[in-house]
Write a protein that holds these residues in place. Sequence first.
Motif, PDB file in Angstrom:
ATOM      1  N   GLU A   1      33.777  33.417 -18.192  1.00  0.00           N
ATOM      2  CA  GLU A   1      32.749  32.782 -17.362  1.00  0.00           C
ATOM      3  C   GLU A   1      31.381  32.840 -18.042  1.00  0.00           C
ATOM      4  O   GLU A   1      30.647  31.852 -18.070  1.00  0.00           O
ATOM      5  CB  GLU A   1      32.697  33.473 -15.997  1.00  0.00           C
ATOM      6  CG  GLU A   1      31.816  32.781 -14.992  1.00  0.00           C
ATOM      7  CD  GLU A   1      31.871  33.476 -13.637  1.00  0.00           C
ATOM      8  OE1 GLU A   1      30.788  33.629 -13.031  1.00  0.00           O
ATOM      9  OE2 GLU A   1      32.966  33.857 -13.206  1.00  0.00           O
ATOM     10  N   ARG A   2      31.035  33.998 -18.618  1.00  0.00           N
ATOM     11  CA  ARG A   2      29.761  34.133 -19.334  1.00  0.00           C
ATOM     12  C   ARG A   2      29.719  33.211 -20.544  1.00  0.00           C
ATOM     13  O   ARG A   2      28.712  32.588 -20.837  1.00  0.00           O
ATOM     14  CB  ARG A   2      29.548  35.580 -19.772  1.00  0.00           C
ATOM     15  CG  ARG A   2      29.026  36.482 -18.690  1.00  0.00           C
ATOM     16  CD  ARG A   2      28.404  37.765 -19.229  1.00  0.00           C
ATOM     17  NE  ARG A   2      29.132  38.400 -20.300  1.00  0.00           N
ATOM     18  CZ  ARG A   2      30.017  39.384 -20.161  1.00  0.00           C
ATOM     19  NH1 ARG A   2      30.279  39.849 -18.953  1.00  0.00           N
ATOM     20  NH2 ARG A   2      30.617  39.914 -21.207  1.00  0.00           N
ATOM     21  N   ARG A   3      30.838  33.120 -21.277  1.00  0.00           N
ATOM     22  CA  ARG A   3      30.910  32.269 -22.471  1.00  0.00           C
ATOM     23  C   ARG A   3      30.732  30.801 -22.088  1.00  0.00           C
ATOM     24  O   ARG A   3      30.021  30.047 -22.748  1.00  0.00           O
ATOM     25  CB  ARG A   3      32.266  32.479 -23.162  1.00  0.00           C
ATOM     26  CG  ARG A   3      32.449  31.781 -24.468  1.00  0.00           C
ATOM     27  CD  ARG A   3      31.633  32.420 -25.567  1.00  0.00           C
ATOM     28  NE  ARG A   3      30.457  31.611 -25.808  1.00  0.00           N
ATOM     29  CZ  ARG A   3      29.298  32.050 -26.258  1.00  0.00           C
ATOM     30  NH1 ARG A   3      29.104  33.297 -26.542  1.00  0.00           N
ATOM     31  NH2 ARG A   3      28.294  31.249 -26.437  1.00  0.00           N
TER      32      ARG A   3
ATOM     33  N   ALA B   1      27.365  25.946 -21.849  1.00  0.00           N
ATOM     34  CA  ALA B   1      26.699  24.898 -21.071  1.00  0.00           C
ATOM     35  C   ALA B   1      25.192  24.922 -21.316  1.00  0.00           C
ATOM     36  O   ALA B   1      24.563  23.865 -21.465  1.00  0.00           O
ATOM     37  CB  ALA B   1      26.993  25.069 -19.583  1.00  0.00           C
ATOM     38  N   LYS B   2      24.629  26.120 -21.391  1.00  0.00           N
ATOM     39  CA  LYS B   2      23.191  26.255 -21.652  1.00  0.00           C
ATOM     40  C   LYS B   2      22.844  25.710 -23.047  1.00  0.00           C
ATOM     41  O   LYS B   2      21.844  25.017 -23.221  1.00  0.00           O
ATOM     42  CB  LYS B   2      22.801  27.737 -21.544  1.00  0.00           C
ATOM     43  CG  LYS B   2      21.334  27.994 -21.590  1.00  0.00           C
ATOM     44  CD  LYS B   2      21.058  29.482 -21.356  1.00  0.00           C
ATOM     45  CE  LYS B   2      19.594  29.787 -21.422  1.00  0.00           C
ATOM     46  NZ  LYS B   2      19.317  31.207 -21.197  1.00  0.00           N
TER      47      LYS B   2
ATOM     48  N   LEU C   1      38.357  39.988 -18.814  1.00  0.00           N
ATOM     49  CA  LEU C   1      38.450  38.747 -19.572  1.00  0.00           C
ATOM     50  C   LEU C   1      37.922  37.552 -18.785  1.00  0.00           C
ATOM     51  O   LEU C   1      37.275  36.671 -19.349  1.00  0.00           O
ATOM     52  CB  LEU C   1      39.895  38.500 -20.005  1.00  0.00           C
ATOM     53  CG  LEU C   1      40.429  39.422 -21.095  1.00  0.00           C
ATOM     54  CD1 LEU C   1      41.887  39.127 -21.383  1.00  0.00           C
ATOM     55  CD2 LEU C   1      39.602  39.288 -22.351  1.00  0.00           C
ATOM     56  N   ALA C   2      38.194  37.502 -17.481  1.00  0.00           N
ATOM     57  CA  ALA C   2      37.724  36.380 -16.649  1.00  0.00           C
ATOM     58  C   ALA C   2      36.201  36.348 -16.621  1.00  0.00           C
ATOM     59  O   ALA C   2      35.582  35.281 -16.720  1.00  0.00           O
ATOM     60  CB  ALA C   2      38.288  36.491 -15.246  1.00  0.00           C
TER      61      ALA C   2
ATOM     62  N   ALA D   1      36.727  38.075 -26.257  1.00  0.00           N
ATOM     63  CA  ALA D   1      36.483  39.414 -25.731  1.00  0.00           C
ATOM     64  C   ALA D   1      36.020  40.349 -26.837  1.00  0.00           C
ATOM     65  O   ALA D   1      36.417  40.211 -27.986  1.00  0.00           O
ATOM     66  CB  ALA D   1      37.753  39.966 -25.099  1.00  0.00           C
ATOM     67  N   ARG D   2      35.176  41.267 -26.454  1.00  0.00           N
ATOM     68  CA  ARG D   2      34.855  42.344 -27.380  1.00  0.00           C
ATOM     69  C   ARG D   2      36.017  43.310 -27.373  1.00  0.00           C
ATOM     70  O   ARG D   2      36.592  43.608 -26.335  1.00  0.00           O
ATOM     71  CB  ARG D   2      33.574  43.045 -26.944  1.00  0.00           C
ATOM     72  CG  ARG D   2      32.380  42.158 -27.104  1.00  0.00           C
ATOM     73  CD  ARG D   2      31.123  42.928 -26.922  1.00  0.00           C
ATOM     74  NE  ARG D   2      30.006  42.027 -27.183  1.00  0.00           N
ATOM     75  CZ  ARG D   2      28.834  42.149 -26.653  1.00  0.00           C
ATOM     76  NH1 ARG D   2      28.579  43.148 -25.846  1.00  0.00           N
ATOM     77  NH2 ARG D   2      27.887  41.293 -26.932  1.00  0.00           N
TER      78      ARG D   2
END
Length: 142
Positions: A63-65, A70-71, A58-59, A42-43
């Motif tokens: 999810e973005r991380r 994966a990318k 945080l969720a 988290a920032r």
Amino acid sequence: MGEASEAGGRPAGVLLPTPAPEVLERVLSQRYGPLPRAAAIARLRKQPAGGYQPAGDLAEMLERRQAANAKERERIKNLNSGFSKLKTIVPLIPRDRKPSKVDTLKAATEYIRLLRLVLEETGGLRGTGGSPQSRDPLSKAV
């Protein structure tokens, strides 16, 4: 005659319940010292009192991380696939050891240079204009 047993009088192969995370953490930290912590994802925003608080959900950040990871895994997989294909095509790769990516790129560069030289010598590059040195982006400046 019964089953073989361990030192504690329990039958062999019987698993004990895992202690609560707090208990396990305390026992492990007493025995091995400070335990590693997961890196913050988290920032953080500085609070007026001097502490730090996560800025955002945080969720959502997790999810973005995970999507970014994966990318990146897919990008690396594609890159490695390209190097594997290049290794099968280029005949100048050293076979005495497993070639690195740098070895593969150097061998491919040399192979392209040799192919271009063959084309120039056989007249396959007629009409392209300019000197061979000026047309060859792979040649080294002297």
